[in-house]
Structures are given as structure tokens and as C-alpha cells.
Design a protein around this motif. Sequence first.
Motif, PDB file in Angstrom:
ATOM      1  N   VAL A  80       0.838  -1.203   0.000  1.00 56.14           N
ATOM      2  CA  VAL A  80       0.000   0.000   0.000  1.00 56.14           C
ATOM      3  C   VAL A  80       0.872   1.252   0.000  1.00 56.14           C
ATOM      4  O   VAL A  80       0.561   2.251  -0.657  1.00 56.14           O
ATOM      5  CB  VAL A  80      -0.948  -0.020   1.218  1.00 56.14           C
ATOM      6  CG1 VAL A  80      -1.767   1.252   1.267  1.00 56.14           C
ATOM      7  CG2 VAL A  80      -1.833  -1.244   1.172  1.00 56.14           C
ATOM      8  N   LEU A  81       1.976   1.188   0.711  1.00 58.64           N
ATOM      9  CA  LEU A  81       2.871   2.355   0.745  1.00 58.64           C
ATOM     10  C   LEU A  81       3.425   2.658  -0.641  1.00 58.64           C
ATOM     11  O   LEU A  81       3.492   3.820  -1.060  1.00 58.64           O
ATOM     12  CB  LEU A  81       4.013   2.114   1.727  1.00 58.64           C
ATOM     13  CG  LEU A  81       3.594   2.124   3.209  1.00 58.64           C
ATOM     14  CD1 LEU A  81       4.775   1.777   4.098  1.00 58.64           C
ATOM     15  CD2 LEU A  81       3.008   3.477   3.599  1.00 58.64           C
ATOM     16  N   ASN A  82       3.788   1.593  -1.351  1.00 64.77           N
ATOM     17  CA  ASN A  82       4.278   1.787  -2.718  1.00 64.77           C
ATOM     18  C   ASN A  82       3.214   2.409  -3.606  1.00 64.77           C
ATOM     19  O   ASN A  82       3.484   3.310  -4.392  1.00 64.77           O
ATOM     20  CB  ASN A  82       4.673   0.450  -3.334  1.00 64.77           C
ATOM     21  CG  ASN A  82       6.070   0.073  -2.932  1.00 64.77           C
ATOM     22  OD1 ASN A  82       6.836   0.954  -2.532  1.00 64.77           O
ATOM     23  ND2 ASN A  82       6.393  -1.204  -3.002  1.00 64.77           N
ATOM     24  N   LEU A  83       2.015   1.862  -3.443  1.00 62.19           N
ATOM     25  CA  LEU A  83       0.899   2.352  -4.234  1.00 62.19           C
ATOM     26  C   LEU A  83       0.677   3.838  -3.945  1.00 62.19           C
ATOM     27  O   LEU A  83       0.536   4.659  -4.853  1.00 62.19           O
ATOM     28  CB  LEU A  83      -0.351   1.552  -3.853  1.00 62.19           C
ATOM     29  CG  LEU A  83      -1.639   1.945  -4.543  1.00 62.19           C
ATOM     30  CD1 LEU A  83      -1.625   1.404  -5.960  1.00 62.19           C
ATOM     31  CD2 LEU A  83      -2.852   1.375  -3.794  1.00 62.19           C
ATOM     32  N   ARG A  84       0.687   4.175  -2.656  1.00 59.97           N
ATOM     33  CA  ARG A  84       0.436   5.560  -2.275  1.00 59.97           C
ATOM     34  C   ARG A  84       1.523   6.478  -2.854  1.00 59.97           C
ATOM     35  O   ARG A  84       1.241   7.539  -3.394  1.00 59.97           O
ATOM     36  CB  ARG A  84       0.413   5.672  -0.757  1.00 59.97           C
ATOM     37  CG  ARG A  84       0.312   7.111  -0.285  1.00 59.97           C
ATOM     38  CD  ARG A  84       0.718   7.230   1.152  1.00 59.97           C
ATOM     39  NE  ARG A  84      -0.441   7.214   2.036  1.00 59.97           N
ATOM     40  CZ  ARG A  84      -0.353   6.927   3.328  1.00 59.97           C
ATOM     41  NH1 ARG A  84       0.808   6.603   3.863  1.00 59.97           N
ATOM     42  NH2 ARG A  84      -1.437   6.970   4.079  1.00 59.97           N
ATOM     43  N   LYS A  85       2.754   6.018  -2.769  1.00 62.14           N
ATOM     44  CA  LYS A  85       3.860   6.835  -3.266  1.00 62.14           C
ATOM     45  C   LYS A  85       3.697   7.096  -4.768  1.00 62.14           C
ATOM     46  O   LYS A  85       3.870   8.211  -5.251  1.00 62.14           O
ATOM     47  CB  LYS A  85       5.177   6.115  -2.985  1.00 62.14           C
ATOM     48  CG  LYS A  85       6.404   6.900  -3.354  1.00 62.14           C
ATOM     49  CD  LYS A  85       7.635   6.372  -2.626  1.00 62.14           C
ATOM     50  CE  LYS A  85       8.909   6.825  -3.305  1.00 62.14           C
ATOM     51  NZ  LYS A  85       9.220   6.122  -4.569  1.00 62.14           N
ATOM     52  N   PHE A  86       3.344   6.040  -5.475  1.00 62.46           N
ATOM     53  CA  PHE A  86       3.193   6.182  -6.924  1.00 62.46           C
ATOM     54  C   PHE A  86       2.044   7.140  -7.263  1.00 62.46           C
ATOM     55  O   PHE A  86       2.181   8.008  -8.130  1.00 62.46           O
ATOM     56  CB  PHE A  86       2.943   4.806  -7.552  1.00 62.46           C
ATOM     57  CG  PHE A  86       2.916   4.839  -9.050  1.00 62.46           C
ATOM     58  CD1 PHE A  86       4.081   5.069  -9.764  1.00 62.46           C
ATOM     59  CD2 PHE A  86       1.734   4.652  -9.745  1.00 62.46           C
ATOM     60  CE1 PHE A  86       4.065   5.111 -11.155  1.00 62.46           C
ATOM     61  CE2 PHE A  86       1.706   4.689 -11.134  1.00 62.46           C
ATOM     62  CZ  PHE A  86       2.883   4.921 -11.841  1.00 62.46           C
ATOM     63  N   ILE A  87       0.938   6.992  -6.544  1.00 66.04           N
ATOM     64  CA  ILE A  87      -0.207   7.865  -6.820  1.00 66.04           C
ATOM     65  C   ILE A  87       0.136   9.320  -6.488  1.00 66.04           C
ATOM     66  O   ILE A  87      -0.193  10.242  -7.232  1.00 66.04           O
ATOM     67  CB  ILE A  87      -1.459   7.380  -6.054  1.00 66.04           C
ATOM     68  CG1 ILE A  87      -1.896   6.042  -6.655  1.00 66.04           C
ATOM     69  CG2 ILE A  87      -2.577   8.407  -6.109  1.00 66.04           C
ATOM     70  CD1 ILE A  87      -3.073   5.399  -5.978  1.00 66.04           C
ATOM     71  N   GLN A  88       0.863   9.515  -5.388  1.00 66.98           N
ATOM     72  CA  GLN A  88       1.264  10.891  -5.050  1.00 66.98           C
ATOM     73  C   GLN A  88       2.132  11.490  -6.151  1.00 66.98           C
ATOM     74  O   GLN A  88       2.017  12.660  -6.492  1.00 66.98           O
ATOM     75  CB  GLN A  88       2.031  10.903  -3.726  1.00 66.98           C
ATOM     76  CG  GLN A  88       1.109  10.821  -2.524  1.00 66.98           C
ATOM     77  CD  GLN A  88       1.868  10.547  -1.234  1.00 66.98           C
ATOM     78  OE1 GLN A  88       3.058  10.216  -1.255  1.00 66.98           O
ATOM     79  NE2 GLN A  88       1.176  10.679  -0.112  1.00 66.98           N
ATOM     80  N   GLU A  89       2.986  10.640  -6.674  1.00 67.01           N
ATOM     81  CA  GLU A  89       3.874  11.108  -7.733  1.00 67.01           C
ATOM     82  C   GLU A  89       3.071  11.546  -8.973  1.00 67.01           C
ATOM     83  O   GLU A  89       3.370  12.571  -9.581  1.00 67.01           O
ATOM     84  CB  GLU A  89       4.804   9.964  -8.101  1.00 67.01           C
ATOM     85  CG  GLU A  89       6.130  10.392  -8.644  1.00 67.01           C
ATOM     86  CD  GLU A  89       6.999   9.162  -8.834  1.00 67.01           C
ATOM     87  OE1 GLU A  89       7.322   8.883  -9.993  1.00 67.01           O
ATOM     88  OE2 GLU A  89       7.318   8.478  -7.846  1.00 67.01           O
ATOM     89  N   ILE A  90       2.066  10.787  -9.310  1.00 66.63           N
ATOM     90  CA  ILE A  90       1.231  11.163 -10.454  1.00 66.63           C
ATOM     91  C   ILE A  90       0.475  12.454 -10.153  1.00 66.63           C
ATOM     92  O   ILE A  90       0.464  13.389 -10.953  1.00 66.63           O
ATOM     93  CB  ILE A  90       0.213  10.052 -10.784  1.00 66.63           C
ATOM     94  CG1 ILE A  90       0.946   8.793 -11.247  1.00 66.63           C
ATOM     95  CG2 ILE A  90      -0.766  10.508 -11.861  1.00 66.63           C
ATOM     96  CD1 ILE A  90       0.035   7.591 -11.348  1.00 66.63           C
ATOM     97  N   ARG A  91      -0.111  12.512  -8.977  1.00 69.81           N
ATOM     98  CA  ARG A  91      -0.936  13.674  -8.631  1.00 69.81           C
ATOM     99  C   ARG A  91      -0.115  14.945  -8.431  1.00 69.81           C
ATOM    100  O   ARG A  91      -0.643  16.040  -8.506  1.00 69.81           O
ATOM    101  CB  ARG A  91      -1.762  13.381  -7.373  1.00 69.81           C
ATOM    102  CG  ARG A  91      -2.904  12.387  -7.607  1.00 69.81           C
ATOM    103  CD  ARG A  91      -3.981  12.981  -8.491  1.00 69.81           C
ATOM    104  NE  ARG A  91      -5.069  12.034  -8.715  1.00 69.81           N
ATOM    105  CZ  ARG A  91      -5.481  11.632  -9.915  1.00 69.81           C
ATOM    106  NH1 ARG A  91      -4.897  12.101 -11.010  1.00 69.81           N
ATOM    107  NH2 ARG A  91      -6.471  10.794 -10.039  1.00 69.81           N
ATOM    108  N   PHE A  92       1.171  14.803  -8.155  1.00 63.36           N
ATOM    109  CA  PHE A  92       2.047  15.968  -8.026  1.00 63.36           C
ATOM    110  C   PHE A  92       1.987  16.801  -9.305  1.00 63.36           C
ATOM    111  O   PHE A  92       2.068  18.024  -9.290  1.00 63.36           O
ATOM    112  CB  PHE A  92       3.471  15.472  -7.757  1.00 63.36           C
ATOM    113  CG  PHE A  92       4.510  16.568  -7.647  1.00 63.36           C
ATOM    114  CD1 PHE A  92       4.384  17.562  -6.698  1.00 63.36           C
ATOM    115  CD2 PHE A  92       5.616  16.584  -8.492  1.00 63.36           C
ATOM    116  CE1 PHE A  92       5.344  18.566  -6.592  1.00 63.36           C
ATOM    117  CE2 PHE A  92       6.573  17.575  -8.397  1.00 63.36           C
ATOM    118  CZ  PHE A  92       6.435  18.567  -7.438  1.00 63.36           C
ATOM    119  N   LYS A  93       1.795  16.115 -10.427  1.00 65.83           N
ATOM    120  CA  LYS A  93       1.783  16.810 -11.708  1.00 65.83           C
ATOM    121  C   LYS A  93       0.435  16.829 -12.374  1.00 65.83           C
ATOM    122  O   LYS A  93       0.206  17.612 -13.278  1.00 65.83           O
ATOM    123  CB  LYS A  93       2.719  16.082 -12.678  1.00 65.83           C
ATOM    124  CG  LYS A  93       4.147  16.305 -12.408  1.00 65.83           C
ATOM    125  CD  LYS A  93       4.940  15.762 -13.563  1.00 65.83           C
ATOM    126  CE  LYS A  93       6.404  15.794 -13.235  1.00 65.83           C
ATOM    127  NZ  LYS A  93       7.146  14.890 -14.060  1.00 65.83           N
TER     128      LYS A  93
END
Length: 753
Positions: A80-93
Motif C-alpha cells: 500500500v505504501l508503494n501504491l500511495r507513493k506512486f499515486i502521489q507522484e502522479i498527482r504531483f503533476k
Amino acid sequence: MLRFRFPIVIIDEDFRSENTSGFGIRALAEAIEKEGFEVLGATSYGDLSQFAQQQSRASAFILSIDDEEFTPGPELDPAVLNLRKFIQEIRFKNADIPIYIYGETRTSQHIPNDVLRELHGFIHMFEDTPEFVARHIIREARSYLDGLAPPFFKALMDYAQDGSYSWHCPGHSGGVAFLKSPVGQMFHQFFGENMLRADVCNSVEELGQLLDHTGPVLQSERNAARIFNADHCFFVTNGTSTSNKMVWHHTVAPGDVVVVDRNCHKSILHSIIMTGAVPVFLPPTRNHYGIIGPIPESEFSPEAIRAKIAANPLLAGVDPATVKPRILTLTQSTYDGVLYNTETIKHALDGYIDTLHFDEAWLPHAAFHTFYGPYHAMGKKRPRPKDQLVFATQSTHKLLAGISQASQVLVQDAQERKLDRHLFNEAYLMHTSTSPQYAIIASCDVAAAMMEAPGGPALVEESIQESLDFRRAMRKVDADFGDQDWWFTVWGPETLAAEGIGHSRDWVLKANEPWHGFGDLADGFNLLDPIKCTLITPGLGVNGQFAETGIPASIVTKFLAEHGVVVEKTGLYSFFIMFTIGITKGRWNTLLTALQQFKDDHDRNAPLWRILPEFCAAHPRYERMGLRDLCQAIHQTYAKGDIARLTTEMYLSDIVPAMKPSDAYAHIAHRKTERVPIDQLEGRITTSLLTPYPPGIPLLIPGERFNKKICDYLRFTREFNAAFPGFDTDVHGLVEEEVPGEGRRYYVDCIQA
Ligand SMILES: *Cc1c(COP(=O)(O)O)cnc(C)c1O
């Protein structure tokens, strides 16, 4: 419908596995492809997070997570942490791209709220048919893609796609004319059909009119105005050179007094000539590297400007108290990245000068990051001046994603003074072709849309980050070489954050710091933009002292060019690169490697025929020289001419206007000029703009008199160019003539005696 390649990206570690979950996800992928959408399958986030370009090319994400991946217990699972990190990365932009999670029914309980909030849906494995799920996702992906294009670009794509036959210009008729000739075919294939189909003329109603600001063009200009915090935006298809002339022609009439940064772009000087204005110049500081510093804050006061008016021979007999200058134009971001606190300037001159014009050719990115605070013309939630219209002219093509000549004029109304758009448009029309290039308009539109939050701030943050990473990497190489060995330095404050982008307060120029050499600056008045990197080569101190040995920058940049690295500007012992939003790690790593290669070749005194083959082919006289010997020869010539001091003094020298620039220029129109050899120039009045490269700053403008310093400099240039062909200092405004047997002669066009 135009077909774009925006795949739906699926990330599932079982994407290629022979198990139930692998079958399931592949069935979904096939169903999507059957509907005509491309699928890109990856088995880990790692594959993707490195590739920002892949991310921006996606039309949706499907992220799979399995139940058995969860460990029991209250703390969040690594999956879940990986998933969250990836989603945050997408949403950053990207706030809008659809993101789905694909998993078993119970999985959703394990996903924390902050992640769920970012999702467009949760796909329950095997609950619906793959076809049904595929259609649902594709609908969302389409709707996302449909929302991407800003108004004008969208209308232009629709038009080009529509395939209607036209009888209007341009005469190539959507590119068909090119197909009738072999070289035309070549052109067509090179640029592609869309570029030519989209090259339409302004009789196409549905695209709106640039010259009248109507239809989709107007919608896009409004959109850009909002994005750039302005009240009005006018797209300009002939560069900021033209934007500047528009602002000036709207505001300045013959005989008006205007206040101008002496370090301004030549388009401002052209504006002075065109309008018949009487300029009062504000001289910037400079250091001996040749880097232009700020105009001191004390110059921005009505008293200081009145004193200059009183001292101007062209305004003799005029009572300064009765003069209200029409405009102040300031280069807001010098080449090297020096910025002003615009709030201080607005405040100091409100009620005295009604039009402030910030030439932000190099600064369109600043509005998108808090790093830049008040150090750019128009920010969010800033107080409006009471009585000042604020203009900013920006070259979208220099630092954002515009194509060449893409530019814009931004205007902010005052509390008590508003722009009259109709009157402004009179000046706009005077400088706009009646056949604007629609691809440029579209790129103005797209460049603005790209800067919409969160994408724009993310891009600017990345530029700053890359620049700081580069600076840190350069310092590390320096440290590795140690005190005994030389390395290039990057001009900037001593303090550099150890990681991240640090704080902009580190980049504020403080009084009397040795690194800048601009002396006693006012507190908080100037900021250095970190994305502009001036690299300093060894040989010249900031105090103007030449060292025993040195490496003139022009040799380094020639070397770099032959290694595929082309820099923006070359000075005597400095050159300049920019971290635009197009720069990548790979690009600056290549530069770093090439610089290391240069150092190696220099220290070994490698022969020039080997390391600069193209240059030696053009100038065989250097073939057998070594790199270090060449550096030393040019360095010694510079040192002998004391060129750093000479250039500085020349720029700071007292330059006396003898007539109004427009009056001097009129001598050209009336053919009352004389071509004067440089040995006889002292005391003469120029009709040309004289601009040495480097640094590319106009030295004399029409109507000004040659003084001794400038003549000394021109003589030095003549001797230098004779001694080192291929390294010529280019002086725009000099007329060159090759006299058989005698070499090159130089002249300047002056007022007839
Ligand atoms: C480049 C530049 C301009 C002119 O911009 P173009 O888009 O090249 O016409 C104007 N002002 C400054 C300060 C510039 O550097």
C-alpha cells in the motif's frame, strides 16, 4: 477523431504470470485493445516512476493490488505504501488523469482514505465482464483526453482534421502544393502533414481572429491571462521583440521622456528610436566577469529620476518637476538571472510613472513557484498599485514550451486605471503581420495550459531541482580535485542546500558579498534565479585580476559544441546554460562529462587537430597547437589588453547623448551618414546600435558620441580578431571590409560631419 497514442497503463506484477490474477488482468487488457485503445503493461512501479514522459503519455492508470500482499496488523502494508507513493507522484503533476485500483473485493478495506480519494474507481476482479470494465475505463480516459487541449489548439486540431477544401491562402493548400515537386515532397515528409494542414489563414472563421482577439483565440488568451495572474493577455507571434514594441507604441509618443534599464534588449532601443522618445537610462552594476548586476534600489525614486532628467543634455531647459516619464522598462531577469523585487519598484514609483513594463523574456516560469515570491511582475494575491498599469512581456519560447517567436503581453490593471483594450490593439495591429502563424498561436495556448497547477509548479520545481543537483555535482567534482587542481565553478551564493530546492532566501543578493561583486546592494531587493547557471572558467578574479594561467570561455564552448553541447551565451571567462523545463538529468550529465573531458585534454595539452577537428578543418593554423597552449595564448592577449577592466569601464563610462535617437536614426533614412574608420571615431555620433557579443549588451545607441574607452575597446577587438581568427569578438553595428593585402578594416556609420 484524431488518433493519439495515449495508452492506458496497467501495472500488475502478475501481468505476465500464468495464474488467475494474470489471466484476469490480461483479459482486461485485451478488452481495452479491442476497443481501439493502446495498453502499456508493466510489472512494477519502478519501471514507470523513472519516466515522467511515459506518465504524461498515459490516458489512465490501472494499478493492481492483491489481497495476499497484505500483512495483517494496523500499520500500512509495504504494497500500500508503494501504491500511495506512486499515486502521489502522479498527482504531483496531474490532478485529472483517471486512476483505478484493480483488486479483490476485500482489498478496498486495506486502502487508506487519502489514497481512495485520488481514485476514479475500484475495479473488483471478476465481478464484471472485462468488456464492461474496459468500456467504462475508456469512457473516462476519453473524457480526460478531451479535456486536455486548451480552446485554440482544440479548434485548430478540429479544423485541420475536418478535411474541408480551401480556396484561401496560404497557397500551398494544406500542403498539397509541396507534393508537386521532389524537394517539396521532402519538405512535406520532414514537417509532416499536420503542420501543413494546420497552417491556415485568418479567413477561417471558426478559429477566431488573433488580430481582433475573438473566438477561440480570445478564449485562449483569457485562459492564459488567468494562468499567469494577469487581467489581460495578448498572444504575439513575432517574439518579445514585437511585444515590447507594442507596449511602447501604445504608451510613448515623440518627445516623451522614458526611463530605461541601460542593460535592455535591443528591441527596447528600437522602440525608443521608433517612438521618438528621450531616454533616461538607469545603469546597472557589473562585476569583472562581465556579469550584469542590478540597478541599485536608490535609482528607483522620483528624486533620482528627476536628477537624471536635469542632467540630460537633450532635456536642457526643461524643469524636471514638470516631467512625468511615460514608462519605465526594466529587464526582469538579466541573462544571468538577476531579478528585482517588483513590489518595491511599484511602490516607489506609484503616482509618478503610470506604466511599468517588466521585460520578462526570460522569466515566464516565475509565476508558478512560490520560490520566486515578489521577484516577478504579477503574482497571486498581491496588492494592485493605485495608479500604475503593469505590463510584462514574456518569451514563451525561451523557457516554456513555446515554439520560436511565441510570446505574450500580460497586463495588470491598477486600482484606478484600466487598460483600454481597443486602444492597445491599435499598437498591437501596427506590429502584427496580417498573416499570423497559427502553430505559434497554438503553442502559446499549449505553453500556458501546461503551466496550470499542479503541472506547472511541478515542472518549475523540477527545473530548480535539476539546476541545484547540477550545482551540487559541480561542487563535488571540485572537492574531489582538491585545492591544488582547477575546476569550473558555477556562479552563485556560497550557501547551497544539501538536497532538494532549499529556500529562496539563500538566493537573495546581500550587500557586499564577494561572490557577486556588485557591492552594497539594498536588502531583499534582488534574487538570483537558480535555473540560470553561469559557469566561470579559471583565469579571471571577480576583482578583474588576471591569473597567471587561464581558460577563456570561448575555447570551452567551442569544445562543447564539437561534443554536441551547445550553450546559450559565452562571455570572456564565463558561459551560460539554462535549466528550462526541457532539461533532463541526462543532458546535464553529458555537460559534466564533456567538461571533465575538456579538463583532461587541457591538462594533457592535447593537440587541437584531434580534439577540435571541425574547427581545425576551418582554421588549419591551429592544427598543431595544444589545447593548453591555445588557452594560454588567448588568455595572455586578454591579460595584456586588460580586457576585463576595459570592458567594465567602457560600459560604466560616461556616455553623452548628442541628439535624440530618432533624430540620429533619421540620418539613415535621409542617407546623411558617413562610414568612419575606427581610428577616427572618437567624438563622432553613431547612427547604428553598437553591440559587442559577448556580452550582447548594446554599448552605444544612435545619437551617442564615441568616447576614448569605446574606441580603445574597438581597437583591441580589431587586433584580437586578427590574431585569433575563429574566436572573433563579434560587434554588431561594425561594418567590416576585407581590403586585399591589408586585411580587415572596420567602420561605424556615423552622422555626416
Ligand atoms: C530575447 C529577449 C527579447 C526578445 O525576445 P524574442 O522573443 O527573441 O523576440 C526581449 N527582451 C529580452 C530581455 C530578451 O532577452
